[in-house]
Design a protein around this motif. Structure first.
Motif, PDB file in Angstrom:
ATOM      1  N   PRO A 337       0.849  -1.303  -0.182  1.00  0.00           N
ATOM      2  CA  PRO A 337      -0.158   0.082  -0.202  1.00  0.00           C
ATOM      3  C   PRO A 337       0.922   1.242  -0.035  1.00  0.00           C
ATOM      4  N   GLN A 338       0.413   2.228  -0.839  1.00  0.00           N
ATOM      5  CA  GLN A 338       1.358   3.642  -0.887  1.00  0.00           C
ATOM      6  C   GLN A 338       1.210   4.307   0.422  1.00  0.00           C
ATOM      7  N   ARG A 339       0.168   4.004   1.400  1.00  0.00           N
ATOM      8  CA  ARG A 339       0.036   4.807   2.567  1.00  0.00           C
ATOM      9  C   ARG A 339       1.209   4.108   3.556  1.00  0.00           C
ATOM     10  N   GLU A 340       1.559   3.073   3.298  1.00  0.00           N
ATOM     11  CA  GLU A 340       2.563   2.427   4.228  1.00  0.00           C
ATOM     12  C   GLU A 340       4.029   2.753   3.618  1.00  0.00           C
ATOM     13  N   LEU A 341       4.217   2.806   2.328  1.00  0.00           N
ATOM     14  CA  LEU A 341       5.352   3.120   1.702  1.00  0.00           C
ATOM     15  C   LEU A 341       5.661   4.678   1.969  1.00  0.00           C
ATOM     16  N   LEU A 342       4.915   5.463   2.195  1.00  0.00           N
ATOM     17  CA  LEU A 342       4.967   7.079   2.303  1.00  0.00           C
ATOM     18  C   LEU A 342       4.819   7.150   3.871  1.00  0.00           C
ATOM     19  N   ALA A 343       4.200   6.452   4.632  1.00  0.00           N
ATOM     20  CA  ALA A 343       4.106   6.797   6.087  1.00  0.00           C
ATOM     21  C   ALA A 343       5.387   7.048   6.504  1.00  0.00           C
ATOM     22  N   THR A 344       6.452   6.086   6.316  1.00  0.00           N
ATOM     23  CA  THR A 344       7.871   6.255   7.113  1.00  0.00           C
ATOM     24  C   THR A 344       8.708   7.464   6.616  1.00  0.00           C
ATOM     25  N   ALA A 345       8.273   7.517   5.127  1.00  0.00           N
ATOM     26  CA  ALA A 345       9.205   8.790   4.661  1.00  0.00           C
ATOM     27  C   ALA A 345       8.633  10.122   5.131  1.00  0.00           C
ATOM     28  N   THR A 346       7.205  10.031   5.364  1.00  0.00           N
ATOM     29  CA  THR A 346       6.581  11.442   5.610  1.00  0.00           C
ATOM     30  C   THR A 346       6.935  11.714   6.948  1.00  0.00           C
ATOM     31  N   ARG A 347       6.977  10.621   7.886  1.00  0.00           N
ATOM     32  CA  ARG A 347       7.395  10.703   9.056  1.00  0.00           C
ATOM     33  C   ARG A 347       8.710  11.374   9.417  1.00  0.00           C
ATOM     34  N   ILE A 348       9.666  10.976   8.811  1.00  0.00           N
ATOM     35  CA  ILE A 348      10.983  11.215   8.518  1.00  0.00           C
ATOM     36  C   ILE A 348      11.292  12.840   8.029  1.00  0.00           C
ATOM     37  N   ARG A 349      10.443  13.094   7.268  1.00  0.00           N
ATOM     38  CA  ARG A 349      10.521  14.473   6.552  1.00  0.00           C
ATOM     39  C   ARG A 349      10.240  15.432   7.663  1.00  0.00           C
ATOM     40  N   ASN A 350       8.851  15.184   8.337  1.00  0.00           N
ATOM     41  CA  ASN A 350       8.403  16.006   9.476  1.00  0.00           C
ATOM     42  C   ASN A 350       9.447  16.168  10.471  1.00  0.00           C
ATOM     43  N   ILE A 351      10.045  14.751  10.805  1.00  0.00           N
ATOM     44  CA  ILE A 351      10.953  15.127  12.124  1.00  0.00           C
ATOM     45  C   ILE A 351      12.189  15.904  11.648  1.00  0.00           C
ATOM     46  N   SER A 352      12.788  15.774  10.158  1.00  0.00           N
ATOM     47  CA  SER A 352      13.609  16.514   9.860  1.00  0.00           C
ATOM     48  C   SER A 352      13.325  17.935   9.738  1.00  0.00           C
ATOM     49  N   LEU A 353      12.210  18.438   9.539  1.00  0.00           N
ATOM     50  CA  LEU A 353      11.707  19.774   9.510  1.00  0.00           C
ATOM     51  C   LEU A 353      11.854  20.330  10.871  1.00  0.00           C
ATOM     52  N   TRP A 354      11.162  19.725  11.962  1.00  0.00           N
ATOM     53  CA  TRP A 354      11.338  19.857  13.385  1.00  0.00           C
ATOM     54  C   TRP A 354      12.696  20.314  13.674  1.00  0.00           C
ATOM     55  N   LEU A 355      13.713  19.294  13.623  1.00  0.00           N
ATOM     56  CA  LEU A 355      14.827  19.311  14.034  1.00  0.00           C
ATOM     57  C   LEU A 355      15.632  20.452  13.329  1.00  0.00           C
ATOM     58  N   SER A 356      15.414  20.763  12.233  1.00  0.00           N
ATOM     59  CA  SER A 356      16.182  21.813  11.641  1.00  0.00           C
ATOM     60  C   SER A 356      15.499  23.263  12.148  1.00  0.00           C
ATOM     61  N   VAL A 357      14.676  23.400  12.588  1.00  0.00           N
ATOM     62  CA  VAL A 357      14.138  24.713  13.092  1.00  0.00           C
ATOM     63  C   VAL A 357      14.506  24.571  14.684  1.00  0.00           C
ATOM     64  N   ALA A 358      14.562  23.735  15.435  1.00  0.00           N
ATOM     65  CA  ALA A 358      15.044  23.483  16.597  1.00  0.00           C
ATOM     66  C   ALA A 358      16.802  23.809  16.702  1.00  0.00           C
ATOM     67  N   MET A 359      17.398  23.238  15.658  1.00  0.00           N
ATOM     68  CA  MET A 359      18.808  23.218  15.662  1.00  0.00           C
ATOM     69  C   MET A 359      19.310  24.742  15.351  1.00  0.00           C
ATOM     70  N   LEU A 360      18.263  25.408  14.277  1.00  0.00           N
ATOM     71  CA  LEU A 360      18.547  26.651  14.178  1.00  0.00           C
ATOM     72  C   LEU A 360      18.458  27.619  15.315  1.00  0.00           C
ATOM     73  N   LEU A 361      17.545  27.597  15.894  1.00  0.00           N
ATOM     74  CA  LEU A 361      16.988  28.161  17.140  1.00  0.00           C
ATOM     75  C   LEU A 361      18.101  28.062  18.381  1.00  0.00           C
ATOM     76  N   PHE A 362      18.841  27.001  18.513  1.00  0.00           N
ATOM     77  CA  PHE A 362      19.541  26.619  19.401  1.00  0.00           C
ATOM     78  C   PHE A 362      21.077  27.159  18.804  1.00  0.00           C
ATOM     79  N   ALA A 363      21.236  27.029  17.831  1.00  0.00           N
ATOM     80  CA  ALA A 363      22.773  27.323  17.430  1.00  0.00           C
ATOM     81  C   ALA A 363      23.054  28.811  17.330  1.00  0.00           C
ATOM     82  N   ILE A 364      22.024  29.636  16.855  1.00  0.00           N
ATOM     83  CA  ILE A 364      22.151  31.015  17.081  1.00  0.00           C
ATOM     84  C   ILE A 364      23.115  31.498  18.111  1.00  0.00           C
ATOM     85  N   PRO A 365      22.648  31.531  19.593  1.00  0.00           N
ATOM     86  CA  PRO A 365      23.412  31.873  20.519  1.00  0.00           C
ATOM     87  C   PRO A 365      24.850  31.116  20.920  1.00  0.00           C
TER      88      PRO A 365
END
Length: 977
Positions: A337-365
């Motif tokens: 099923p495409q939903r299962e194939l895309l589920a892990t990739a979608t979850r990884i994409r979302n985690i990557s986005l949140w991590l990028s934002v968090a790292m950016l905010l933390f890295a500034i100071p």
């Protein structure tokens, strides 16, 4: 001036630049990553799914092949076993362990059997005593195997029988089964294998006895009397497919070209029953599976391509791959099923986005603070690296920081600076060392100093492949080592062997280990042993360097650092060792080639014997005596190591020019000898003259002459001819002097005539024909003189062998006009010895060739005088020698030494066939006369006598009969007179 503050505001400090650059790159990376993921995630995930499906398809194919392979191997093995020729049940049971081993080792194999040409059948399968058949046979619980046999008894009647065996092949029961009727010859696997020279496999079918679905792998015997079959069940294949699901809901199907489903991951898979109640394989339409129906509809048109399939359960991504086996086509369908194939990739994409934002905010100071703290010491360290780059090691690095890493970096750079300084020093020290043992000592002393070690050892691999201790350095001094060999195959726990095999090793050794492996160190407490393999430029291990630090206890990190330092030093040490070995091997090779050449020259002619091998010994003995002299003419004489090598090579090659000297000239024993002794031709001419005289005598008698007078005259002529030939034969041998009357008599005898009736210009070489063409051929028969000096006897000297007066070598020799003069009268009238002027020059020419050959060699600087030393042993102190007519002051001392050695060896040599070896007293007396006539150096001859060199040489190389009493004082007084 007002613009300067503004100018400084527009510049950036290092910490601001680092922080700004890092944050800008981080923001850019996050933006690009989010944008790229937004537009490419779907294509990437689907592409990944396709790759995954293809990989699973390949693994399934490989696994299917792996399931079939053991069966194929078993069938091929059994088809060549004695089971093929067994014609009774008892004989077949002998091979039962082999068949049981196939079942025990391969769970996918359900049965192994043999069908015979006469209809006999012998089968072994696993057996479940709790199955329906087990209960029907009353099988005991320990029954593990069932033998189904269709054989013939002693009367030739069929004897169908079931035999039960335990797991260890102990027979439990044997029951006849009258209603068991089975003829293997009617089975498809038997018929397909007949006439084939390979292993075949059938399409899946229903097994006769077990009602299981599977395939048979079969192989006909070589003689064609039987077929071996191995059954592989499809149940194991379905279980395997279940383990290959790419996602939890994914489906994998295997079906054939008929649309029959062979295996799938669906737990509802089961056999179908036809109208007659016979089980059969289910077809795709029987399963009512929408996904499988959709995939099979596109199987032939979209093979090996992924596509989306719309089903009531949603959109599925699937692929169909196929393969052919034994003229049948099979397909593997994989879908998820495409939903299962895309589920892990979608979850990884979302985690990557949140991590990028968090790292950016933390890295500034954090970035700003850390870059500010780090910039100061880093700037200082940059300045220090520039100093290291410029190889300035005069001051230590004093940069410090409260940041632990930067502070450690500063301290490490300080140690690195010191280490690089030491390593460069080691490289220059080792590069300048020329003695191998001193090189090993310097390697150990420098390595132990830089690693703060108590001592160390160097082991080198010998020709037998064993580690051999070559040098030890302990407590600041060289140590005597015990020659203990380590067998690389047996002493595997020794640090040296571990380092040899693995490259390096750090290990703590107990006192017992040290006493067992290194008794020469007298160790009284445990030590740490760090060993590193020494590798040459080709990466081959040539030895092991071992050091032991002072500390009894080191942390693993410190040990690793010390070991890395030793490993770095080992590269320089290995190159230095290899270089020294290569230099020594090249010297050994050069010496071997020199000795080979000298030996070949000595072996070339018995007239030279072992001359080339004995002259070096005598020359070096005389040089040692001169160097040991504390007074007299040679008190200041000394040779360096390189000059000794130069003298040694020159002595061995002093007669290398003799390779160009013709053997028949060197060995010329008679005056008429060339390649053979031409006296035999002269003898034959005398025979012809005698025959001609005899013929003339009998002819005159036949014409009426007085018989008695004619025969008397013939006898008188024969006697004269015999005496004349005897005279020529004596003259041919040669001697100290030939008197003028004898020379005149040779010329008189030469005037006798004989008749030649055959052409002497046919059947000869091209060169001889050319020489004969210098004069007109006389018509046959022709009367010729008994002896003659003909134009054809003259061999002209080529231009390349002529020596100009201004030749670059400084040769001052009289070159004869002709290369050879083989005139018979010319050779027989030689006044002294057997050599003509041309032949004597050819022998003496070996000195010219020696100098020419040696000067053409690309000799190193320290061997540039070798041609002068080797080429001067025939020079005389009064300037009358050859080939350069050098005087005493124009010759080096080693060259004058070799002249004495060459003469003494020639006088005392006992292996020359042309002369008797002279005694000591005779030889020294001759040499004293040569000194008095200014042929040899008087000071060296006096040293030769006074030092006893002649005596030491004689004791080793002369026979006892030659060593007589010698009073050297009279000989020395002549030298001073």
């Amino acid at each position: 001036m007002a613009d300067r503050p503004g100018f400084r505001k527009r510049t950036f400090r290092l910490h601001i630049y680092i922080a700004t650059l890092f944050l800008a790159l981080l923001v850019a990376f996050a933006a690009i990553s989010i944008t790229t993921q937004h537009y490419l995630s779907r294509g990437m995930m689907l592409s990944s799914a396709e790759t995954l499906f293809n990989r699973i398809g390949q693994e399934v194919k490989q696994s299917i092949a792996a399931i079939y392979q053991p069966a194929r191997s078993a069938a091929e093995l059994l088809s060549r076993s004695s089971l093929i020729d067994a014609n009774t049940l008892d004989k077949r049971l002998v091979r039962l362990p082999l068949m049981a081993a196939v079942l025990q080792n391969h769970q996918e194999v359900s049965a192994v059997y043999v069908g015979y040409q006469n209809g006999d059948f012998f089968l072994l399968r696993r057996f479940d005593p709790h199955s329906f058949l087990g209960r029907a046979l009353g099988a005991p619980p320990e029954a593990a195997y069932l033998v189904q046999s269709m054989a013939r008894d002693t009367e030739g009647l069929r004897d169908p029988r079931f035999v039960l065996y335990s797991d260890d092949l102990t027979q439990l029961s044997s029951q006849p089964v009258p209603n068991y009727i089975f003829d293997p010859r009617t089975r498809p696997w038997y018929q397909a294998a007949q006439g084939q020279q390979r292993v075949i496999s059938t399409a899946p079918y229903l097994f006769y006895t077990t009602r299981e679905v599977g395939a048979t792998v079969a192989q006909a015997s070589i003689n064609g009397t039987a077929v071996v079959g191995v059954d592989v069940t499809l149940g194991a294949l379905s279980s395997f497919l279940d383990t290959q699901r790419p996602t939890p809901s994914a489906q994998i199907f295997i079906f054939n070209e008929k649309g029959e489903v062979l295996a799938d991951t669906d737990s509802d898979y089961k056999l179908q029953v036809d109208d007659l109640g016979t089980p059969r394989l289910p077809k795709i339409e029987d399963l009512s599976h929408p996904l499988l129906s959709a995939i099979s509809a596109h199987a032939s048109t979209e093979l090996n391509r992924t596509r989306a399939y719309n089903t009531p359960d949603g959109i599925w991504q699937g692929i169909v791959t196929g393969w052919a086996s034994d003229k049948s086509s099979y397909y593997i369908a994989i879908a998820a099923p495409q939903r299962e194939l895309l589920a892990t990739a979608t979850r990884i994409r979302n985690i990557s986005l949140w991590l990028s934002v968090a790292m950016l905010l933390f890295a500034i100071p954090i970035t700003y603070i850390l870059s500010r703290l780090a910039s100061g010491p880093l700037k200082a360290l940059i300045r220090e690296t520039r100093a290291v780059q410029a190889l300035k090691f005069d001051e230590p690095i004093t940069v410090r920081s409260f940041i632990d890493e930067i502070d450690k970096l500063a301290r490490s750079m300080d140690r690195m600076k010191s280490t690089i300084h030491r390593l460069l020093s080691i490289g220059s020290v080792l590069g300048g060392e020329r003695k191998f043992d001193r090189l090993l000592s310097r390697i150990l002393s420098e390595t132990t100093a830089i690693t703060n070690a108590r001592g160390g050892l160097i082991y080198l691999v010998n020709d037998d492949g064993k580690l051999e201790p070559r040098f030890a350095y302990w407590d600041g001094q060289d140590r005597q080592i015990v020659p203990t060999l380590f067998d690389l195959a047996q002493d595997k726990d020794h640090p040296l062997v571990i380092a040899f095999n693995e490259g390096k090793c750090a290990k703590r050794l107990s006192v017992e280990d040290l006493r067992r492996w290194h008794p020469h160190l007298n160790a009284d407490k445990p030590l740490i042993s760090m060993a590193v393999a020494l590798r040459d430029r080709q990466g081959q291990v040539i030895g092991v360097l071992l050091v032991s630090p002072e500390e009894e206890s080191l942390s693993e990190r410190t040990m690793a650092d010390r070991l890395a330092l030793v490993e770095a030093i080992s590269g320089t040490a290995a190159v230095a060792i290899e270089t020294q070995r290569l230099i020594q091997e090249q010297k050994d090779l050069l010496q071997s080639l020199i000795e080979l050449t000298a030996g070949a020259i000595d072996s070339k002619s018995a007239y030279t014997g072992g001359h080339c091998q004995r002259v070096p010994v005598l020359t070096e003995l005389l040089a040692e005596a001169a160097q040991d002299s504390e007074d007299g003419a040679f008190k200041d004489f000394s040779l360096t190591e390189e000059q000794w090598e130069e003298l040694h090579i020159a002595a061995w090659l002093h007669d290398c020019g003799k390779v160009t000297s013709p053997e028949y000239v060197i060995d010329k024993a008679t005056k008429l000898e060339t390649i053979y002794d031409r006296l035999h031709e002269v003898r034959m001419r005398f025979e012809v003259i005698k025959r001609e005289a005899e013929v003339a005598c009998w002819k005159s008698i036949a014409e009426g002459a007085d018989r008695t007078a004619a025969l008397a005259e013939l006898d008188k002529l024969w006697a004269t001819l015999d005496e004349e030939f005897a005279f020529l034969a004596r003259s041919n041998v040669g001697g100290e002097f030939m008197a003028p009357p004898d020379i005149e008599r040779v010329r008189k005898i030469a005037e006798r005539r004989w008749t030649r009736t055959l052409d002497d210009r046919i059947g000869v070489s091209y060169d001889e024909a050319e020489r004969k063409s210098r004069q007109q051929a006389a018509p046959l028969p022709v009367s010729e003189p008994l002896l003659a000096d003909k134009p054809e006897h003259i061999i002209l000297r080529p231009e390349r062998e002529k020596i100009a007066a201004d030749n670059p070598w400084g040769f001052k020799v009289k070159v004869p006009e002709y290369l050879y003069n083989r005139g018979e009268i010319y050779n027989l009238t030689i006044q002294r010895g057997t050599l003509t002027e041309e032949e004597r020059y050819k022998i003496n020419e070996h000195m010219i060739e020696t100098i020419r050959m040696l000067t053409r060699l690309p000799l190193p600087r320290h061997l540039r005088n070798a041609p002068e030393i080797a080429g001067g042993h025939h020079e005389k102190m009064d300037g009358t020698g050859y080939p350069k007519r050098l005087k005493r002051d124009e010759m080096s001392v080693p060259a004058r030494m070799m002249a004495i050695a060459d003469i003494f060896e020639a006088l005392t040599a006992g292996d020359r066939p042309y002369k008797k070896a002279k005694t000591l007293s005779e030889s020294l007396a001759i040499m004293a006369k040569m000194r008095d006539t200014n042929h040899i150096d008087p000071d060296l001859f006096d040293l030769f006598l006074a030092s006893g060199v002649y005596r030491r040489y004689s004791e080793q190389y002369l026979s006892p009969a030659q060593i007589d009493a010698v009073d050297i004082e009279p000989l020395r007084r002549r030298a001073s007179a």
